[in-house]
Each structure stands twice: as C-alpha cells, then as structure tokens.
Scaffold this active site. Sequence first.
Site, PDB file in Angstrom:
ATOM      1  N   SER A  12      -6.246 -17.367 -18.019  1.00  0.00           N
ATOM      2  CA  SER A  12      -6.064 -16.279 -17.065  1.00  0.00           C
ATOM      3  C   SER A  12      -5.184 -15.203 -17.681  1.00  0.00           C
ATOM      4  O   SER A  12      -4.460 -15.441 -18.652  1.00  0.00           O
ATOM      5  CB  SER A  12      -5.448 -16.801 -15.765  1.00  0.00           C
ATOM      6  N   LEU A  13      -5.253 -14.009 -17.106  1.00  0.00           N
ATOM      7  CA  LEU A  13      -4.458 -12.895 -17.581  1.00  0.00           C
ATOM      8  C   LEU A  13      -3.050 -12.957 -17.003  1.00  0.00           C
ATOM      9  O   LEU A  13      -2.856 -13.390 -15.872  1.00  0.00           O
ATOM     10  CB  LEU A  13      -5.105 -11.565 -17.168  1.00  0.00           C
ATOM     11  N   LYS A  38      -9.794  -3.396 -14.250  1.00  0.00           N
ATOM     12  CA  LYS A  38      -9.770  -4.835 -14.017  1.00  0.00           C
ATOM     13  C   LYS A  38     -10.452  -5.089 -12.681  1.00  0.00           C
ATOM     14  O   LYS A  38     -10.018  -4.591 -11.653  1.00  0.00           O
ATOM     15  CB  LYS A  38      -8.325  -5.350 -14.001  1.00  0.00           C
ATOM     16  N   ARG A  59     -14.832 -20.037 -13.961  1.00  0.00           N
ATOM     17  CA  ARG A  59     -13.661 -20.351 -14.779  1.00  0.00           C
ATOM     18  C   ARG A  59     -13.054 -21.683 -14.379  1.00  0.00           C
ATOM     19  O   ARG A  59     -12.603 -22.457 -15.216  1.00  0.00           O
ATOM     20  CB  ARG A  59     -12.614 -19.237 -14.639  1.00  0.00           C
ATOM     21  N   GLU A  93     -16.473 -10.874 -15.466  1.00  0.00           N
ATOM     22  CA  GLU A  93     -16.060 -10.971 -14.070  1.00  0.00           C
ATOM     23  C   GLU A  93     -17.227 -10.602 -13.162  1.00  0.00           C
ATOM     24  O   GLU A  93     -17.873  -9.571 -13.357  1.00  0.00           O
ATOM     25  CB  GLU A  93     -14.897  -9.999 -13.832  1.00  0.00           C
TER      26      GLU A  93
END
Length: 179
Positions: A12-13, A38, A59, A93
């Site tokens: 994850s970011l 984003k 994810r 995404e």
Amino acid sequence: RGDVTHPEPMLSLSKTVTLDDVDTFTAALGDTVIVEPKMDGLAVRAEYRHGRLTLVASRGDGRTGDNVTAAATTITGLPARLHRPVTVEVRGEVYMTDADFAEANNNRVDAGEPGYANPRNAVAGALRRETATYTTPMSFAAYDLSGADATQDSYPARMAYAETLGLGTALSLARTTIA
C-alpha cells in the site's frame, strides 16, 4: 476468500499530511518527479496471456487477494483483449468517476437495494458480488506494467506502452483532466 497468491506483494501507499513531508519525500527522489491523480478505489492485479485477460485479483492483504475476474469484464480501461497479443501483468486501481457513481446508485436503487455509501465501497462491493442484478460502471487506471513483453525502462514509457495496448492509465486521465 484470498484465493489468489500474488507473485510479488502488492504494497500500500504511504500517506503524507504536511507539505514538509512532501518536500522531504520528493527531495529524496532526485531530479524527476511524476505527479498523477490518485484514484480511491480497489487495487487489483490483472494478468494478460497472449493479449487475453486471464485473471483479475484484488490486493487483499498484499500477499493474497480475491479472484474478481468474473466481475471485472466490463471495466472501462481494463479490456478483455489487448490491442497486441502480449503477456503482461498490470497493477492498477478500479475506481468510479462521478458519473459512474451516479449511474451505479440509480441502477442499485432501481433494483430495490439501498444506494452505495461512497464510490470506494461501491467498487469493492461490485467486484466481490457473486451475482449481479444491475450494472455497476467502473473504470481502471494502470500504475505499473511488468513481464517479458513490458521491457520499457522508465515509468512514462511503460505507461505510454500500456496506453497503446488499450489500458487506461492515471497519466492519460491526468492529461485529459488538465487539458
């Protein structure tokens, strides 16, 4: 759930909350920094074999995710067939535009169910839904491309290549939003 093991973890970011954090981060990167929008949705990994979409996995916990291939067949920017018969892995995404969210809510309410709380939850729910009695429009933006047929050295070159394959990217979205 969690029936698909990712070959490389999907991390994850990290978030920043101050301009000092942003300055520190960008200073550590060097001369070139690419900024792109984003999307707030669900991170997925898609596999294409000889240009055909064979797997879409969420994810999940970063090491394993859910196979959501069946629900991913109508996502804008994530085609069932690429423009070339290449074998690549795409990470990106799945998200909803404002128009997607409005249409999804109308379709859901018309089907006798309550509206979605927000676009992020709508995407997650729609991709994990076993059976669909209404359509849920969604979009996809790639943020990485890898594999034997993705040998471009730079991020901009990989994203440009992804676009030639027919994939949506955050960079293409940024160009159309800014233009």
